[in-house]
Design a protein around this motif. Structure first.
Motif, PDB file in Angstrom:
ATOM      1  N   ASN A  99       0.917  -1.407   0.134  1.00  0.00           N
ATOM      2  CA  ASN A  99      -0.106  -0.122  -0.038  1.00  0.00           C
ATOM      3  C   ASN A  99       0.728   1.372  -0.124  1.00  0.00           C
ATOM      4  O   ASN A  99       0.734   1.978  -0.796  1.00  0.00           O
ATOM      5  N   LYS A 100       1.766   1.301   0.902  1.00  0.00           N
ATOM      6  CA  LYS A 100       2.328   2.695   1.036  1.00  0.00           C
ATOM      7  C   LYS A 100       3.359   2.859  -0.332  1.00  0.00           C
ATOM      8  O   LYS A 100       3.403   3.974  -0.653  1.00  0.00           O
ATOM      9  N   LYS A 101       4.036   1.723  -0.614  1.00  0.00           N
ATOM     10  CA  LYS A 101       4.773   1.907  -1.860  1.00  0.00           C
ATOM     11  C   LYS A 101       3.944   2.338  -3.247  1.00  0.00           C
ATOM     12  O   LYS A 101       4.123   3.197  -3.937  1.00  0.00           O
ATOM     13  N   SER A 102       2.679   1.678  -3.227  1.00  0.00           N
ATOM     14  CA  SER A 102       1.748   2.015  -4.230  1.00  0.00           C
ATOM     15  C   SER A 102       1.411   3.324  -4.262  1.00  0.00           C
ATOM     16  O   SER A 102       1.287   4.078  -5.292  1.00  0.00           O
ATOM     17  N   MET A 103       1.155   4.006  -2.843  1.00  0.00           N
ATOM     18  CA  MET A 103       0.562   5.132  -2.887  1.00  0.00           C
ATOM     19  C   MET A 103       1.830   6.315  -3.202  1.00  0.00           C
ATOM     20  O   MET A 103       1.528   7.061  -3.815  1.00  0.00           O
ATOM     21  N   ILE A 104       2.984   5.963  -2.620  1.00  0.00           N
ATOM     22  CA  ILE A 104       4.222   6.904  -3.022  1.00  0.00           C
ATOM     23  C   ILE A 104       4.313   7.012  -4.436  1.00  0.00           C
ATOM     24  O   ILE A 104       4.424   8.083  -5.096  1.00  0.00           O
ATOM     25  N   ALA A 105       4.223   5.772  -5.334  1.00  0.00           N
ATOM     26  CA  ALA A 105       4.360   5.803  -6.711  1.00  0.00           C
ATOM     27  C   ALA A 105       3.135   6.595  -7.456  1.00  0.00           C
ATOM     28  O   ALA A 105       3.621   7.446  -8.135  1.00  0.00           O
ATOM     29  N   LEU A 106       1.912   6.441  -7.001  1.00  0.00           N
ATOM     30  CA  LEU A 106       0.957   7.293  -7.610  1.00  0.00           C
ATOM     31  C   LEU A 106       0.920   8.625  -7.233  1.00  0.00           C
ATOM     32  O   LEU A 106       0.666   9.688  -8.301  1.00  0.00           O
ATOM     33  N   ILE A 107       1.150   8.951  -6.152  1.00  0.00           N
ATOM     34  CA  ILE A 107       1.201  10.228  -5.649  1.00  0.00           C
ATOM     35  C   ILE A 107       2.137  11.160  -6.347  1.00  0.00           C
ATOM     36  O   ILE A 107       1.918  12.378  -6.829  1.00  0.00           O
ATOM     37  N   SER A 108       3.446  10.367  -6.573  1.00  0.00           N
ATOM     38  CA  SER A 108       4.289  11.247  -7.372  1.00  0.00           C
ATOM     39  C   SER A 108       4.039  11.573  -8.661  1.00  0.00           C
ATOM     40  O   SER A 108       4.425  12.481  -9.127  1.00  0.00           O
ATOM     41  N   ILE A 109       3.388  10.501  -9.349  1.00  0.00           N
ATOM     42  CA  ILE A 109       3.060  10.655 -10.804  1.00  0.00           C
ATOM     43  C   ILE A 109       1.973  11.795 -10.849  1.00  0.00           C
ATOM     44  O   ILE A 109       2.058  12.593 -11.711  1.00  0.00           O
ATOM     45  N   PHE A 110       0.987  11.741 -10.065  1.00  0.00           N
ATOM     46  CA  PHE A 110      -0.002  12.648  -9.972  1.00  0.00           C
ATOM     47  C   PHE A 110       0.564  13.961  -9.734  1.00  0.00           C
ATOM     48  O   PHE A 110       0.044  14.960 -10.492  1.00  0.00           O
ATOM     49  N   LYS A 111       1.305  14.083  -8.746  1.00  0.00           N
ATOM     50  CA  LYS A 111       2.033  15.339  -8.574  1.00  0.00           C
ATOM     51  C   LYS A 111       2.534  16.071  -9.887  1.00  0.00           C
ATOM     52  O   LYS A 111       2.439  17.185 -10.086  1.00  0.00           O
ATOM     53  N   HIS A 112       3.316  15.144 -10.572  1.00  0.00           N
ATOM     54  CA  HIS A 112       4.063  15.707 -11.681  1.00  0.00           C
ATOM     55  C   HIS A 112       2.965  15.885 -12.833  1.00  0.00           C
ATOM     56  O   HIS A 112       2.931  17.065 -13.327  1.00  0.00           O
ATOM     57  N   MET A 113       1.960  15.225 -12.868  1.00  0.00           N
ATOM     58  CA  MET A 113       0.743  15.360 -14.123  1.00  0.00           C
ATOM     59  C   MET A 113      -0.010  16.599 -13.756  1.00  0.00           C
ATOM     60  O   MET A 113      -0.300  17.256 -14.571  1.00  0.00           O
ATOM     61  N   ASP A 114      -0.311  16.717 -12.585  1.00  0.00           N
ATOM     62  CA  ASP A 114      -1.065  17.901 -12.092  1.00  0.00           C
ATOM     63  C   ASP A 114      -0.242  19.177 -12.301  1.00  0.00           C
ATOM     64  O   ASP A 114      -0.827  20.279 -12.728  1.00  0.00           O
ATOM     65  N   GLN A 115       1.097  19.400 -12.250  1.00  0.00           N
ATOM     66  CA  GLN A 115       1.714  20.531 -12.318  1.00  0.00           C
ATOM     67  C   GLN A 115       1.928  20.825 -13.959  1.00  0.00           C
ATOM     68  O   GLN A 115       1.804  22.088 -14.081  1.00  0.00           O
TER      69      GLN A 115
END
Length: 134
Positions: A99-115
């Motif tokens: 869960n934690k690794k999955s969340m970190i991977a996805l939130i990092s990608i979302f952060k980039h895409m939202d930027q």
């Protein structure tokens, strides 16, 4: 109205809180809520794909090295080797230990895409409630 999850996800994506604070919040959730947050972030990723940007697997491959995880972790491998929709479904179904690794991977990608979205589609301002948090 933004949920608590929306608020924290977007606050992190906009660099208004650090990853450590986001992780404390995520870790305070039970397994069911963590899975829901992971799925929520995946949906945010799909919504954040800018229409004006030629989005493809190469874009994800460019983001992945900036994710603060070992490149050999399962969510990273899935994102590198599968189309986004398939990778997300597989990530959603990983065991709770991921869960934690999955969340970190996805939130990092979302952060980039939202930027990207904030700097293209929303650069002159927008009415997105999630882009107007403090």
């Amino acid at each position: 109205m933004l949920t608590q999850e929306d608020f924290y996800i977007n606050k992190y994506a906009q660099e208004k809180i650090e990853l450590t604070k986001f992780l404390i919040w995520f870790d305070s959730k039970n397994e069911v809520d963590q899975k829901m947050i992971i799925r929520h972030i995946g949906e945010y990723i799909k919504q954040a794909i800018p229409d004006k940007v030629n989005w493809n697997q190469n874009e994800i491959n460019c983001i992945i090295p900036s994710v603060p995880l070992k490149q050999s972790f399962t969510p990273i491998i899935l994102l590198k080797t599968k189309p986004l929709k398939i990778a997300l479904e597989k990530i959603y179904n990983l065991p709770k230990e991921e869960n934690k690794k999955s969340m970190i991977a996805l939130i990092s990608i979302f952060k980039h895409m939202d930027q990207i979205r904030r700097n293209t589609e929303c650069k002159d301002g927008c009415n997105h409630e999630w882009h107007n948090i403090y």
